[in-house]
Design a protein around this motif. Structure first.
Motif, short mmCIF file in Angstrom:
data_model
loop_
_atom_site.label_atom_id
_atom_site.label_comp_id
_atom_site.label_asym_id
_atom_site.label_seq_id
_atom_site.Cartn_x
_atom_site.Cartn_y
_atom_site.Cartn_z
N HIS A 65 0.80 -1.22 0.15
CA HIS A 65 0.09 0.13 -0.17
C HIS A 65 0.71 1.25 -0.04
O HIS A 65 0.54 2.20 -0.77
CB HIS A 65 -1.12 -0.07 1.14
N ALA B 144 2.43 1.79 -3.47
CA ALA B 144 0.98 2.16 -4.45
C ALA B 144 1.05 3.60 -4.34
O ALA B 144 0.79 4.46 -5.31
CB ALA B 144 -0.16 1.32 -4.36
N ALA B 145 0.90 4.16 -3.04
CA ALA B 145 0.68 5.64 -2.68
C ALA B 145 1.88 6.45 -3.48
O ALA B 145 1.51 7.38 -3.75
CB ALA B 145 0.32 5.87 -1.05
N ARG B 146 3.01 5.72 -3.18
CA ARG B 146 4.19 6.66 -3.75
C ARG B 146 3.94 6.99 -5.40
O ARG B 146 4.49 7.87 -5.87
CB ARG B 146 5.43 6.12 -3.23
N GLY C 62 1.39 6.89 -6.96
CA GLY C 62 0.03 7.58 -7.08
C GLY C 62 -1.18 6.83 -7.58
O GLY C 62 -2.23 7.43 -8.00
N ILE C 63 -1.11 5.36 -7.06
CA ILE C 63 -2.18 4.76 -7.47
C ILE C 63 -3.10 4.53 -6.06
O ILE C 63 -2.72 4.42 -5.12
CB ILE C 63 -1.68 3.34 -7.64
N PRO C 64 -4.43 5.11 -6.21
CA PRO C 64 -5.33 5.20 -5.36
C PRO C 64 -5.66 3.85 -4.62
O PRO C 64 -5.49 2.81 -5.21
CB PRO C 64 -6.39 5.59 -5.82
N ARG C 65 -5.83 3.89 -3.23
CA ARG C 65 -6.15 2.85 -2.43
C ARG C 65 -7.30 1.79 -2.95
O ARG C 65 -7.34 0.52 -2.97
CB ARG C 65 -6.44 3.29 -1.18
N HIS C 66 -8.21 2.60 -3.47
CA HIS C 66 -9.41 2.15 -4.25
C HIS C 66 -9.36 1.04 -5.28
O HIS C 66 -10.01 0.09 -5.68
CB HIS C 66 -10.66 2.88 -4.49
N ALA C 67 -7.95 1.07 -5.89
CA ALA C 67 -7.40 0.09 -7.01
C ALA C 67 -6.78 -1.06 -6.49
O ALA C 67 -6.45 -1.65 -7.32
CB ALA C 67 -6.31 1.01 -7.75
N TYR D 60 -1.83 -4.52 -6.77
CA TYR D 60 -2.22 -3.42 -7.63
C TYR D 60 -1.75 -3.67 -9.05
O TYR D 60 -0.78 -4.24 -9.20
CB TYR D 60 -1.48 -2.20 -7.26
#
Length: 94
Positions: A29, A32-34, A36-41, A51
């Motif tokens: 997680h 993914a945040a780094r 720029g991938i949103p958590r809902h993905a 992801y």
């Protein structure tokens, strides 16, 4: 502990996609945040917690320290990563 990205070979919506996997869900997680991938993905599926990452973000992920894994040369490692991701999806790991 590490985060991994496999080959971007899966076609979808006109692009090629790879999978972002990690030793722990926390690492997964965070990376993914780094990226720029949103958590809902986040895909918490029986096939494995991951992801999807478009091919054009793969090199950026590697530049951030994500380890590339090839389905052609790293088969044993990829098999272990998928087994871990499946266990994560079942809640057997963090």
């Amino acid at each position: 502990m590490a985060v991994y990205i496999d080959d971007a070979v899966h076609p979808w919506r006109g692009q090629r996609w790879g999978h972002l996997l990690a030793d722990t869900l926390e690492e997964l997680h965070a990376m993914a945040a780094r990226l720029g991938i949103p958590r809902h993905a986040f895909q918490n599926k029986p096939s494995g917690a991951h992801y999807d990452v478009p091919a054009d973000r793969r090199e950026h992920a590697i530049a951030l320290g994500v380890l590339p894994v090839s389905r052609h040369t790293d088969r044993a490692l990829l098999k272990a990563l998928i087994a871990n991701a499946r266990a994560q999806a079942r809640g057997e790991h963090d």
